[in-house]
Design a protein around this motif. Structure first.
Motif, PDB file in Angstrom:
ATOM      1  N   ASN A 243       0.890  -1.359   0.123  1.00 52.48           N
ATOM      2  CA  ASN A 243       0.155  -0.025   0.026  1.00 52.48           C
ATOM      3  C   ASN A 243       0.805   1.235  -0.002  1.00 52.48           C
ATOM      4  O   ASN A 243       0.468   2.286  -0.592  1.00 52.48           O
ATOM      5  N   GLY A 244       2.036   1.023   0.742  1.00 51.75           N
ATOM      6  CA  GLY A 244       2.943   2.471   0.836  1.00 51.75           C
ATOM      7  C   GLY A 244       3.589   2.598  -0.580  1.00 51.75           C
ATOM      8  O   GLY A 244       3.643   3.760  -0.957  1.00 51.75           O
ATOM      9  N   ILE A 245       4.092   1.230  -1.275  1.00 53.66           N
ATOM     10  CA  ILE A 245       4.485   1.626  -2.588  1.00 53.66           C
ATOM     11  C   ILE A 245       3.607   2.338  -3.428  1.00 53.66           C
ATOM     12  O   ILE A 245       3.880   3.211  -4.363  1.00 53.66           O
ATOM     13  N   ARG A 246       2.279   1.784  -3.526  1.00 52.42           N
ATOM     14  CA  ARG A 246       1.499   2.259  -4.450  1.00 52.42           C
ATOM     15  C   ARG A 246       1.076   3.869  -4.212  1.00 52.42           C
ATOM     16  O   ARG A 246       1.091   4.761  -5.046  1.00 52.42           O
ATOM     17  N   ALA A 247       0.868   4.180  -2.815  1.00 50.89           N
ATOM     18  CA  ALA A 247       0.505   5.530  -2.444  1.00 50.89           C
ATOM     19  C   ALA A 247       1.559   6.670  -2.814  1.00 50.89           C
ATOM     20  O   ALA A 247       1.424   7.682  -3.567  1.00 50.89           O
ATOM     21  N   GLU A 248       2.936   6.097  -2.696  1.00 56.62           N
ATOM     22  CA  GLU A 248       4.324   6.874  -3.058  1.00 56.62           C
ATOM     23  C   GLU A 248       4.461   7.066  -4.547  1.00 56.62           C
ATOM     24  O   GLU A 248       4.604   7.952  -4.895  1.00 56.62           O
ATOM     25  N   THR A 249       4.149   5.805  -5.242  1.00 58.08           N
ATOM     26  CA  THR A 249       4.238   6.112  -6.766  1.00 58.08           C
ATOM     27  C   THR A 249       3.351   6.939  -7.095  1.00 58.08           C
ATOM     28  O   THR A 249       3.458   7.588  -8.461  1.00 58.08           O
ATOM     29  N   THR A 250       1.957   6.948  -6.907  1.00 61.90           N
ATOM     30  CA  THR A 250       0.853   7.856  -7.334  1.00 61.90           C
ATOM     31  C   THR A 250       1.353   9.217  -6.884  1.00 61.90           C
ATOM     32  O   THR A 250       1.373  10.116  -7.861  1.00 61.90           O
ATOM     33  N   ALA A 251       1.772   9.572  -5.643  1.00 61.49           N
ATOM     34  CA  ALA A 251       2.080  10.947  -5.720  1.00 61.49           C
ATOM     35  C   ALA A 251       3.380  11.352  -6.492  1.00 61.49           C
ATOM     36  O   ALA A 251       3.235  12.295  -6.868  1.00 61.49           O
ATOM     37  N   LEU A 252       4.473  10.464  -6.512  1.00 63.00           N
ATOM     38  CA  LEU A 252       5.449  11.051  -7.240  1.00 63.00           C
ATOM     39  C   LEU A 252       5.140  11.122  -8.734  1.00 63.00           C
ATOM     40  O   LEU A 252       5.529  11.965  -9.467  1.00 63.00           O
ATOM     41  N   GLY A 253       4.410  10.130  -9.180  1.00 60.85           N
ATOM     42  CA  GLY A 253       3.730  10.500 -10.603  1.00 60.85           C
ATOM     43  C   GLY A 253       3.071  11.785 -10.915  1.00 60.85           C
ATOM     44  O   GLY A 253       3.279  12.348 -11.875  1.00 60.85           O
ATOM     45  N   GLU A 254       2.136  12.311  -9.855  1.00 57.91           N
ATOM     46  CA  GLU A 254       1.599  13.419  -9.788  1.00 57.91           C
ATOM     47  C   GLU A 254       2.587  14.581 -10.020  1.00 57.91           C
ATOM     48  O   GLU A 254       2.401  15.637 -10.945  1.00 57.91           O
ATOM     49  N   VAL A 255       3.713  14.361  -9.143  1.00 64.27           N
ATOM     50  CA  VAL A 255       4.867  15.387  -8.946  1.00 64.27           C
ATOM     51  C   VAL A 255       5.250  15.535 -10.466  1.00 64.27           C
ATOM     52  O   VAL A 255       5.528  16.732 -11.016  1.00 64.27           O
ATOM     53  N   VAL A 256       5.786  14.377 -10.900  1.00 61.46           N
ATOM     54  CA  VAL A 256       6.396  14.417 -12.529  1.00 61.46           C
ATOM     55  C   VAL A 256       5.565  14.932 -13.501  1.00 61.46           C
ATOM     56  O   VAL A 256       5.936  15.748 -14.344  1.00 61.46           O
ATOM     57  N   THR A 257       3.996  14.608 -13.260  1.00 61.01           N
ATOM     58  CA  THR A 257       3.251  15.224 -14.573  1.00 61.01           C
ATOM     59  C   THR A 257       3.221  16.499 -14.560  1.00 61.01           C
ATOM     60  O   THR A 257       3.366  17.386 -15.288  1.00 61.01           O
ATOM     61  N   ASN A 258       2.990  17.057 -12.855  1.00 63.51           N
ATOM     62  CA  ASN A 258       3.124  18.678 -12.774  1.00 63.51           C
ATOM     63  C   ASN A 258       4.203  19.410 -13.392  1.00 63.51           C
ATOM     64  O   ASN A 258       4.299  20.300 -13.791  1.00 63.51           O
ATOM     65  N   PHE A 259       5.540  18.629 -12.984  1.00 59.64           N
ATOM     66  CA  PHE A 259       6.664  19.476 -13.247  1.00 59.64           C
ATOM     67  C   PHE A 259       6.836  19.407 -15.146  1.00 59.64           C
ATOM     68  O   PHE A 259       7.229  20.245 -15.547  1.00 59.64           O
ATOM     69  N   LEU A 260       6.385  18.313 -15.621  1.00 57.20           N
ATOM     70  CA  LEU A 260       6.412  18.161 -17.008  1.00 57.20           C
ATOM     71  C   LEU A 260       5.567  19.265 -17.794  1.00 57.20           C
ATOM     72  O   LEU A 260       5.924  20.015 -18.618  1.00 57.20           O
ATOM     73  N   ARG A 261       4.395  19.582 -16.955  1.00 60.58           N
ATOM     74  CA  ARG A 261       3.536  20.685 -17.563  1.00 60.58           C
ATOM     75  C   ARG A 261       4.209  22.226 -17.226  1.00 60.58           C
ATOM     76  O   ARG A 261       4.234  22.655 -18.267  1.00 60.58           O
ATOM     77  N   PHE A 262       4.980  22.148 -16.328  1.00 61.93           N
ATOM     78  CA  PHE A 262       5.689  23.186 -16.005  1.00 61.93           C
ATOM     79  C   PHE A 262       6.621  23.481 -16.952  1.00 61.93           C
ATOM     80  O   PHE A 262       7.246  24.478 -17.612  1.00 61.93           O
ATOM     81  N   ALA A 263       7.585  22.334 -17.240  1.00 62.19           N
ATOM     82  CA  ALA A 263       8.772  22.475 -17.796  1.00 62.19           C
ATOM     83  C   ALA A 263       8.665  22.541 -19.443  1.00 62.19           C
ATOM     84  O   ALA A 263       9.432  23.208 -20.255  1.00 62.19           O
ATOM     85  N   LYS A 264       7.396  21.905 -19.988  1.00 61.55           N
ATOM     86  CA  LYS A 264       7.464  21.976 -21.458  1.00 61.55           C
ATOM     87  C   LYS A 264       7.060  23.407 -21.839  1.00 61.55           C
ATOM     88  O   LYS A 264       6.431  24.100 -21.175  1.00 61.55           O
ATOM     89  N   PRO A 265       7.647  23.538 -23.126  1.00 59.53           N
ATOM     90  CA  PRO A 265       7.613  24.800 -23.613  1.00 59.53           C
ATOM     91  C   PRO A 265       5.966  25.110 -24.090  1.00 59.53           C
ATOM     92  O   PRO A 265       5.453  24.317 -24.563  1.00 59.53           O
ATOM     93  N   GLU A 266       5.558  26.470 -23.637  1.00 55.15           N
ATOM     94  CA  GLU A 266       4.253  26.640 -23.654  1.00 55.15           C
ATOM     95  C   GLU A 266       3.714  26.963 -25.151  1.00 55.15           C
ATOM     96  O   GLU A 266       4.767  27.691 -25.760  1.00 55.15           O
ATOM     97  N   GLN A 267       2.547  26.559 -25.706  1.00 51.35           N
ATOM     98  CA  GLN A 267       2.217  27.095 -26.716  1.00 51.35           C
ATOM     99  C   GLN A 267       1.259  28.315 -26.409  1.00 51.35           C
ATOM    100  O   GLN A 267       0.444  28.099 -25.919  1.00 51.35           O
ATOM    101  N   PHE A 268       1.911  29.407 -26.737  1.00 48.48           N
ATOM    102  CA  PHE A 268       1.059  30.593 -26.100  1.00 48.48           C
ATOM    103  C   PHE A 268       0.080  31.036 -27.254  1.00 48.48           C
ATOM    104  O   PHE A 268       0.431  30.876 -28.512  1.00 48.48           O
ATOM    105  N   VAL A 269      -1.111  31.232 -26.898  1.00 48.03           N
ATOM    106  CA  VAL A 269      -2.128  32.073 -27.789  1.00 48.03           C
ATOM    107  C   VAL A 269      -2.138  33.195 -27.367  1.00 48.03           C
ATOM    108  O   VAL A 269      -2.938  33.571 -26.517  1.00 48.03           O
ATOM    109  N   MET A 270      -1.355  34.138 -27.985  1.00 49.84           N
ATOM    110  CA  MET A 270      -1.393  35.360 -27.663  1.00 49.84           C
ATOM    111  C   MET A 270      -2.601  36.267 -28.361  1.00 49.84           C
ATOM    112  O   MET A 270      -2.741  36.283 -29.616  1.00 49.84           O
ATOM    113  N   ALA A 271      -3.259  37.209 -27.484  1.00 46.22           N
ATOM    114  CA  ALA A 271      -4.406  37.836 -28.428  1.00 46.22           C
ATOM    115  C   ALA A 271      -4.428  39.209 -27.361  1.00 46.22           C
ATOM    116  O   ALA A 271      -4.137  39.043 -26.081  1.00 46.22           O
ATOM    117  N   PRO A 272      -5.063  40.354 -27.707  1.00 45.01           N
ATOM    118  CA  PRO A 272      -5.582  41.530 -26.735  1.00 45.01           C
ATOM    119  C   PRO A 272      -6.458  40.871 -25.700  1.00 45.01           C
ATOM    120  O   PRO A 272      -7.640  40.170 -26.250  1.00 45.01           O
TER     121      PRO A 272
END
Ligand code: ATP
Ligand code: MG
Length: 415
Positions: free
Chosen positions: A243-272
């Motif tokens: 259960n501990g392994i499952r909980a930790e891997t889920t939490a780490l997976g979320e961190v990595v997903t968030n980080f990937l979202r942060f690190a990836k170059p954003e495609q900006f949709v610029m408009a006024p």
């Protein structure tokens, strides 16, 4: 300004010449008078002619003197106009450390009184000691100081000056004074800082995105195997471990997903986009924010990505709510807008416990968090979004007692 022109010596020589000629005329006239009795008729004619010639010469010299004085006055006026019209600040300090000249641009840039003028440099420039220090250094050496960036402390004046100090020397090479020229480099330094941040973020993204991706694959495999094990069929303590392994891997997976979202170059949709509407939407979309937030001031239209800007303001508001909750204070958040000098400033003030020293030293860095459940990506994302919009985000203490975050974005130019 008289110390800056060369008219003085020339006028002195001219005056001496005229004086000498006048003495000669007087001597001639006296001699003519005393010898009148002895002189023949012819002698009297000669001395009269000589005296006339000398008078003519004196008159000519006097006319020349007037011309030169007028020219000297005109060149002095021109020098004064040039110095007054300079957009750069100029301060002339003599070798004893006295300010001799200061132009209006210098007073404006340094935020000094209109009366600030002459006196000891340490007194006149006491509100900008860093500049006084550079001038002091130039007075000690003969080498000019070229384009040095000086950082000024305190508000109400530029934070960075580009300073050049050169020497005025006498004919014998002795230093007479230093001329300090400076310009406001705040905007340039900020631009450099923004570019540096953008590059650093892009490099960080490139470097770590690949790594995080590999992590995510490995985690998915561990998580997958963990799922194959049925905790119910396992004896204790193995069940707890799985259960501990499952909980930790889920939490780490979320961190990595968030980080990937942060690190990836954003495609900006610029408009006024209307910043007021964006901020209001961020307040209303965040559960619990609208009821405790005061919204005021003026906002403008900026060129930006509607979704990302909303995310940035939402992260700031969420931090304020979380800080108040952590500090056990009933939240009172103030979001205010102000339009100044081509920029719009959005300030988020809260009445939470304020920024802790641990948070201040690593603010805006990815994974820097003081919260048990925080990922530490909220402010890193805010900075990435704002910098990508050619803006700046800064943190400070709020007069309300908590933290203050201020975002500055350039107003969209009217085309
Ligand atoms: N309004 C605030 N008042 C006090 N401290 C704050 C405030 N905003 C941010 N901080 C401090 O800055 C840290 C970093 O904030 P950031 O938003 O980057 O991450 P987080 O809130 O900890 O986690 P996440 O946003 O990823 O859930 C916080 O952990 C907190 O210590
Ligand atoms: Mg946060």
């Amino acid at each position: 300004m008289s110390d800056l022109t060369f008219a003085g010596p020339a006028l002195l020589i001219l005056a001496l010449t005229i004086g000498f000629l006048l003495i000669v005329v007087v001597v001639m006239v006296v001699r003519a008078a005393s010898g009148r009795k002895r002189a023949s008729k012819g002698d009297r004619g000669d001395s009269a002619m000589l005296s006339m010639a000398l008078q003519e010469a004196v008159a000519k010299l006097k006319a020349q003197e007037r011309q030169m004085a007028a020219r000297a006055e005109a060149s002095e006026r021109l020098a004064g106009q040039i110095v007054a019209g300079l957009t750069s600040g100029m301060v002339v300090v003599d070798r004893t450390g006295e300010v001799r000249t200061m132009n209006p641009a210098a007073r404006r840039i340094l935020g000094l009184d209109a009366e600030a003028g002459t006196g000891p440099v340490a007194d006149i420039l006491r509100s900008v000691p860093a500049l006084a220090e550079v001038i002091g250094e130039a007075l000690q050496t003969s080498a000019p100081i070229v384009r040095r960036t000086v950082t000024l402390e305190g508000g109400g004046k530029p934070s960075h000056l580009g300073v050049t100090v050169s020497h005025i020397t006498a004919a014998d090479g002795a230093m007479q004074a230093v001329v300090c020229l400076f310009t406001d480099l705040t905007a340039v330094v900020e631009l450099e800082e923004r570019l540096r941040l953008k590059e650093a973020l892009a490099r960080l993204g490139e470097l770590t995105a690949g790594l995080a991706h590999e992590f995510r694959n490995g985690l998915a495999t561990i998580h997958g195997y963990g799922r194959l094990l049925d905790p119910a069929a396992l004896p204790e303590p193995a069940r707890t471990y799985v259960n501990g392994i499952r909980a930790e891997t889920t939490a780490l997976g979320e961190v990595v997903t968030n980080f990937l979202r942060f690190a990836k170059p954003e495609q900006f949709v610029m408009a006024p986009v209307d910043l007021r509407a964006i901020v209001l939407r961020a307040i209303h979309d965040l559960p619990g924010a609208a009821a405790v937030t005061t919204f005021e001031g003026t906002f403008g239209t900026v060129n930006g990505d509607d979704v990302l800007l909303r995310q940035a303001f939402s992260n700031l508001l969420r931090n304020s709510l979380e800080a108040c909750a952590g500090g056990h204070t009933a939240p009172a958040i103030v979001v205010s807008g102000d339009v100044k000098g081509g920029d719009v400033y959005v300030t988020v003030d809260d009445n939470g416990p304020g920024l802790s020293p641990a948070a201040v030293s690593r603010l805006f860095q990815p994974f820097a968090t003081t919260k048990a459940a925080g990922t530490g990506l909220g402010l890193a994302i805010v900075q990435k979004v704002i910098v990508s919009h050619n803006g700046v985000v800064v943190a400070a203490s709020s007069p309300a007692g908590g933290a203050r975050f201020q975002v500055r974005l350039p107003i969209r130019p009217v085309s």
